[in-house]
Design a protein around this motif. Structure first.
Motif, mmCIF file in Angstrom:
data_model
loop_
_atom_site.group_PDB
_atom_site.id
_atom_site.type_symbol
_atom_site.label_atom_id
_atom_site.label_comp_id
_atom_site.label_asym_id
_atom_site.label_seq_id
_atom_site.Cartn_x
_atom_site.Cartn_y
_atom_site.Cartn_z
ATOM 1 N N SER A 122 7.040 9.746 8.842
ATOM 2 C CA SER A 122 8.194 9.022 8.316
ATOM 3 C C SER A 122 8.895 8.273 9.446
ATOM 4 C CB SER A 122 9.156 9.990 7.629
ATOM 5 O OG SER A 122 8.605 10.460 6.414
ATOM 6 N N GLN A 123 9.729 7.310 9.061
ATOM 7 C CA GLN A 123 10.483 6.554 10.057
ATOM 8 C C GLN A 123 11.540 7.438 10.713
ATOM 9 O OE1 GLN A 123 12.180 3.297 7.861
ATOM 10 N NE2 GLN A 123 10.350 2.044 8.032
ATOM 11 N N SER A 124 11.975 7.032 11.893
ATOM 12 C CA SER A 124 12.989 7.825 12.582
ATOM 13 C C SER A 124 13.805 6.960 13.528
ATOM 14 C CB SER A 124 12.330 8.953 13.389
ATOM 15 O OG SER A 124 13.169 9.397 14.415
ATOM 16 N N LEU A 125 15.117 7.021 13.368
ATOM 17 C CA LEU A 125 16.048 6.482 14.368
ATOM 18 C C LEU A 125 16.759 7.614 15.103
ATOM 19 C CD1 LEU A 125 17.669 3.578 12.288
ATOM 20 C CD2 LEU A 125 15.861 3.407 13.999
ATOM 21 N N PHE A 126 16.218 8.840 14.982
ATOM 22 C CA PHE A 126 16.887 10.028 15.542
ATOM 23 C C PHE A 126 17.299 9.840 16.996
ATOM 24 C CE2 PHE A 126 13.799 12.644 12.717
ATOM 25 C CZ PHE A 126 14.579 12.397 11.607
ATOM 26 N N ASP A 182 0.805 -1.216 0.000
ATOM 27 C CA ASP A 182 0.000 0.000 0.000
ATOM 28 C C ASP A 182 0.837 1.264 0.000
ATOM 29 O OD1 ASP A 182 -2.857 -1.232 0.720
ATOM 30 O OD2 ASP A 182 -1.335 -2.230 1.945
ATOM 31 N N SER A 183 2.113 1.173 0.435
ATOM 32 C CA SER A 183 2.968 2.356 0.540
ATOM 33 C C SER A 183 4.424 1.984 0.305
ATOM 34 C CB SER A 183 2.850 2.997 1.940
ATOM 35 O OG SER A 183 1.544 3.438 2.196
ATOM 36 N N PHE A 184 5.197 2.999 -0.112
ATOM 37 C CA PHE A 184 6.645 2.854 -0.255
ATOM 38 C C PHE A 184 7.349 3.713 0.797
ATOM 39 C CE2 PHE A 184 5.163 1.935 -4.609
ATOM 40 C CZ PHE A 184 5.736 0.691 -4.765
ATOM 41 N N VAL A 185 8.446 3.190 1.274
ATOM 42 C CA VAL A 185 9.274 3.886 2.270
ATOM 43 C C VAL A 185 10.711 3.785 1.778
ATOM 44 C CG1 VAL A 185 9.905 4.054 4.693
ATOM 45 C CG2 VAL A 185 7.689 3.082 4.058
ATOM 46 N N GLY A 215 0.663 5.049 -1.087
ATOM 47 C CA GLY A 215 1.252 5.963 -0.119
ATOM 48 C C GLY A 215 2.766 6.050 -0.219
ATOM 49 N N PHE A 216 3.322 7.047 0.468
ATOM 50 C CA PHE A 216 4.771 7.241 0.479
ATOM 51 C C PHE A 216 5.159 7.941 1.774
ATOM 52 C CE2 PHE A 216 8.772 9.348 -0.176
ATOM 53 C CZ PHE A 216 9.489 8.523 -1.030
ATOM 54 N N TRP A 217 6.215 7.473 2.407
ATOM 55 C CA TRP A 217 6.891 8.238 3.441
ATOM 56 C C TRP A 217 8.368 7.916 3.404
ATOM 57 C CZ3 TRP A 217 2.981 4.716 4.948
ATOM 58 C CH2 TRP A 217 3.367 3.586 5.654
ATOM 59 N N CYS A 218 9.147 8.546 4.262
ATOM 60 C CA CYS A 218 10.601 8.541 4.107
ATOM 61 C C CYS A 218 11.288 7.565 5.053
ATOM 62 C CB CYS A 218 11.161 9.949 4.312
ATOM 63 S SG CYS A 218 10.512 11.145 3.123
ATOM 64 N N TYR A 219 12.480 7.225 4.680
ATOM 65 C CA TYR A 219 13.332 6.217 5.297
ATOM 66 C C TYR A 219 13.939 6.746 6.590
ATOM 67 C CZ TYR A 219 16.470 2.155 4.595
ATOM 68 O OH TYR A 219 17.132 0.963 4.686
ATOM 69 N N SER A 220 14.670 5.898 7.285
ATOM 70 C CA SER A 220 15.320 6.303 8.524
ATOM 71 C C SER A 220 16.799 5.926 8.494
ATOM 72 C CB SER A 220 14.658 5.615 9.716
ATOM 73 O OG SER A 220 14.699 4.213 9.568
ATOM 74 N N GLY A 221 17.575 6.562 9.374
ATOM 75 C CA GLY A 221 18.980 6.220 9.499
ATOM 76 C C GLY A 221 19.846 6.950 8.502
ATOM 77 N N ASP A 222 20.058 8.259 8.710
ATOM 78 C CA ASP A 222 20.843 9.061 7.783
ATOM 79 C C ASP A 222 21.866 9.897 8.544
ATOM 80 O OD1 ASP A 222 19.385 8.602 5.129
ATOM 81 O OD2 ASP A 222 17.741 9.192 6.434
#
Length: 388
Positions: A316-320, A259-262, A287-294
């Motif tokens: 969006s994902q977050s490993l902050f 259903d969505s891309f990340v 759907g679309f949201w953003c990746y984590s770990g940058d």
């Protein structure tokens, strides 16, 4: 304006503790920080998602010397062979390498006109961008369902967090179900709970798990199984939405799932192609949201594009919270009440922290890239999926 040099610096961005995922321990990430220098003193910042593209970025730097950095299409034609062939029958590292450079070219554009990236993309529709907290089994930290619940409750108490995503990957289906039940009971009916399985389950096991999760209002389940075809079969047994890191829109539309891309913008070939990909997702209702770990630079790009793109509605994902550092001044980003403000400076709106860059580059040179596939339970051997 002319490009005079492209610097590419590999860095490690460790987490405070490794997290279990389907490949073993995930201790953090290794990235390449890209600096596109110009003869007018303007430097654009970009970021590559993995370090194996370093030689390709350096070769592209040689090729692009003397090019106009505002001519992004011209730079792409000079660096990337026919796009369809590269993505489907050749080495996709070319796409990732140019994608990192392309992000830096957009940063230069914003600095030239002294406006934020979101202005170049047509203006912003929101000032703050939603991100989830992350949870999972971490040696020395949370290694039981109750410990994960306590951690999420502490994030709600300290930071106002009500959106959570996590990996419950120890290969034990009952442990995943128990953890989600406890999380829902503790966080209440309105909290967002998303799961990220990294393809750990077989189709048969996934059917059983999703049936048991039905009553706990799981917002999304990422890559529960290994292929889109298996997800399509799984869809007949569950209404929980699925997401994936594999950006194959044609297949998703044909099969009706995921259903969505990340994903990461450099993986898609840069900001311009990401905008086009998101637009195609919108047209097809995906759907679309953003990746984590940058390393902070790509995160800034996520913030600007999400600000300018109405279609990105989910956090969006977050490993902050787990990152011990990154390469931008004032970083890493941290969410409060689920959101991070969009940077307001020109371009990406972030400044390279040269001291931090040197520190994390030294970490890379002394330790090599961070190993995502070490399994301390089976030293010297790689895992095979599914885990169960």
């Amino acid at each position: 304006m002319k490009i005079t040099r492209i610097r590419a610096t590999p860095v490690n961005i460790p987490l405070e503790a490794p997290i279990w995922w389907s490949g073993g321990h995930y201790p953090g990430t290794s990235k390449i920080v890209v600096e596109v220098e110009t003869d007018q003193g303007i430097v654009g910042l970009g970021e590559a998602p993995s370090v194996e593209v370093l030689p390709t970025i350096m070769a592209m730097g040689d090729r692009l010397r003397g090019f106009d950095p505002l001519d992004i299409a011209g730079c792409e034609v000079a660096c990337v062979p026919p796009w369809q062939i590269v993505q489907n029958t050749d080495d996709s590292s070319t796409v990732k390498a140019f994608g990192a450079i392309e992000i830096a070219l957009w940063d230069i554009r914003g600095k030239v006109w002294n406006v934020p990236l979101y202005t170049l993309l047509g203006g912003k529709v929101r000032d703050e961008i939603q991100f989830t907290e992350y949870f999972g089994f971490r040696p020395g930290h949370e290694m039981s369902p109750s410990a994960i619940v306590d951690y999420c409750l502490s994030m709600r108490e300290k930071h106002g967090s009500t959106a959570f995503e996590g990996k419950l990957i120890l290969g034990r289906p009952s442990l995943e179900v128990e953890t989600v039940k406890l999380l829902r009971d503790a966080l209440g009916p309105d909290a967002t709970i998303r799961l990220d399985s990294n393809m750990q389950w077989s189709l048969a096991t996934a059917r059983r798990i999703l049936d048991q999760l039905r009553e706990y209002n799981v917002r999304n389940y990422e890559d529960p199984v290994g292929t889109f075809e298996e997800m399509a079969a799984l869809r007949r047994h569950s209404t929980i939405p699925f997401s994936t890191h594999v950006p194959d829109l044609r297949r998703a539309v044909a099969l009706g799932t995921p259903d969505s891309f990340v994903t990461n913008f450099a993986v898609l070939g840069g900001i311009g192609r990401s905008i086009r990909f998101i637009g195609a997702c919108e047209a097809m209702g995906v759907g679309f949201w953003c990746y984590s770990g940058d390393a902070g630079i790509c995160t800034a790009a996520y913030l600007h594009v999400s600000a300018a793109t109405q279609w990105i509605q989910e956090p969006s994902q977050s490993l902050f919270r787990w990152q011990v550092g990154d390469v931008i001044e004032g970083g890493p980003f941290r969410q409060t009440n689920n959101v991070v403000p969009v940077p307001q400076g020109p371009g990406l709106g972030v400044t390279l922290d040269r001291k931090a860059l040197d520190h994390w580059h030294k970490h890379f040179t002394e330790n090599g890239p961070l190993d995502h596939f070490h399994d301390p339970l089976r030293p010297g051997k790689y895992r095979r999926l599914p885990l169960h």
